[in-house]
Design a protein around this motif. Sequence first.
Motif, PDB file in Angstrom:
ATOM      1  N   PHE A 188       0.708  -0.939   0.091  1.00 50.57           N
ATOM      2  CA  PHE A 188       0.121  -0.128   0.044  1.00 50.57           C
ATOM      3  C   PHE A 188       0.857   1.109  -0.133  1.00 50.57           C
ATOM      4  CE2 PHE A 188      -2.546  -3.251   1.394  1.00 50.57           C
ATOM      5  CZ  PHE A 188      -3.812  -3.102   0.840  1.00 50.57           C
ATOM      6  N   TRP A 189       0.765   2.086  -1.047  1.00 54.60           N
ATOM      7  CA  TRP A 189       1.603   3.174  -1.206  1.00 54.60           C
ATOM      8  C   TRP A 189       1.120   4.416  -1.995  1.00 54.60           C
ATOM      9  CZ3 TRP A 189       3.404   5.237  -6.339  1.00 54.60           C
ATOM     10  CH2 TRP A 189       2.580   4.811  -7.279  1.00 54.60           C
ATOM     11  N   ALA A 190       1.850   5.273  -2.092  1.00 53.57           N
ATOM     12  CA  ALA A 190       1.489   6.625  -2.565  1.00 53.57           C
ATOM     13  C   ALA A 190       2.476   7.224  -3.646  1.00 53.57           C
ATOM     14  CB  ALA A 190       0.787   7.749  -1.904  1.00 53.57           C
ATOM     15  N   LYS A 241       0.694  -3.604  -6.035  1.00 50.43           N
ATOM     16  CA  LYS A 241       0.787  -2.500  -5.436  1.00 50.43           C
ATOM     17  C   LYS A 241      -0.708  -1.962  -5.254  1.00 50.43           C
ATOM     18  CE  LYS A 241       4.535   0.146  -6.140  1.00 50.43           C
ATOM     19  NZ  LYS A 241       5.322  -0.001  -5.012  1.00 50.43           N
ATOM     20  N   VAL A 242      -1.028  -1.233  -4.389  1.00 46.52           N
ATOM     21  CA  VAL A 242      -2.541  -0.451  -4.205  1.00 46.52           C
ATOM     22  C   VAL A 242      -1.936   0.986  -3.815  1.00 46.52           C
ATOM     23  CG1 VAL A 242      -4.541  -0.016  -2.932  1.00 46.52           C
ATOM     24  CG2 VAL A 242      -3.724  -2.371  -3.505  1.00 46.52           C
ATOM     25  N   GLU A 244     -10.699   2.892   0.020  1.00 48.60           N
ATOM     26  CA  GLU A 244     -11.661   2.092   0.515  1.00 48.60           C
ATOM     27  C   GLU A 244     -10.691   0.744   1.012  1.00 48.60           C
ATOM     28  OE1 GLU A 244     -11.284   1.318  -3.758  1.00 48.60           O
ATOM     29  OE2 GLU A 244     -11.845   2.856  -2.590  1.00 48.60           O
ATOM     30  N   ILE A 245      -9.845   0.141  -0.034  1.00 49.22           N
ATOM     31  CA  ILE A 245      -8.968  -1.001   0.098  1.00 49.22           C
ATOM     32  C   ILE A 245      -8.084  -0.714   1.190  1.00 49.22           C
ATOM     33  CG2 ILE A 245      -7.456  -2.566  -0.830  1.00 49.22           C
ATOM     34  CD1 ILE A 245      -8.406  -1.749  -3.720  1.00 49.22           C
ATOM     35  N   ALA A 246      -7.600   0.319   1.336  1.00 46.19           N
ATOM     36  CA  ALA A 246      -6.732   0.590   2.535  1.00 46.19           C
ATOM     37  C   ALA A 246      -7.601   0.800   4.013  1.00 46.19           C
ATOM     38  CB  ALA A 246      -6.031   2.093   2.281  1.00 46.19           C
ATOM     39  N   ALA A 247      -8.609   1.351   3.694  1.00 47.68           N
ATOM     40  CA  ALA A 247      -9.364   1.458   5.033  1.00 47.68           C
ATOM     41  C   ALA A 247      -9.786   0.110   5.554  1.00 47.68           C
ATOM     42  CB  ALA A 247     -10.755   2.378   4.560  1.00 47.68           C
TER      43      ALA A 247
END
Length: 106
Positions: free
Chosen positions: A26-28, A56-57, A64-67
């Motif tokens: 999980f990244w940005a 990677k997301v 919503e996936i991260a939450a």
Amino acid sequence: MSEGIKDLNGENFDQAVNSGVALVDFWAPWCGPCKMQTPILESLADKVGDEVTLAKVNVDEGPEIAARYGVRSIPTLIVFKDGEVAQQFVGVKQEAELKQAIESAQ
């Protein structure tokens, strides 16, 4: 991004993690440590091949996936085994530690 690393979103996430072992980052794009994690994942992808899904997301595009997985800090890396969380890491992790987590989930 390496060919061995999939880009996941709300449409393909569940299918990617529901069977077998998957490691999801999980990244940005604005996250400095996330940029440090990417080459480590690319090197790992070359070693594990098709036996493990590496993905990677982008948390900006898939909040919503991260939450759903309680991701509050990035990078967060989650190892999934048949759709269930097997292990979770926060911060940049080295290849050896990630490889060991994948192997223990297999």
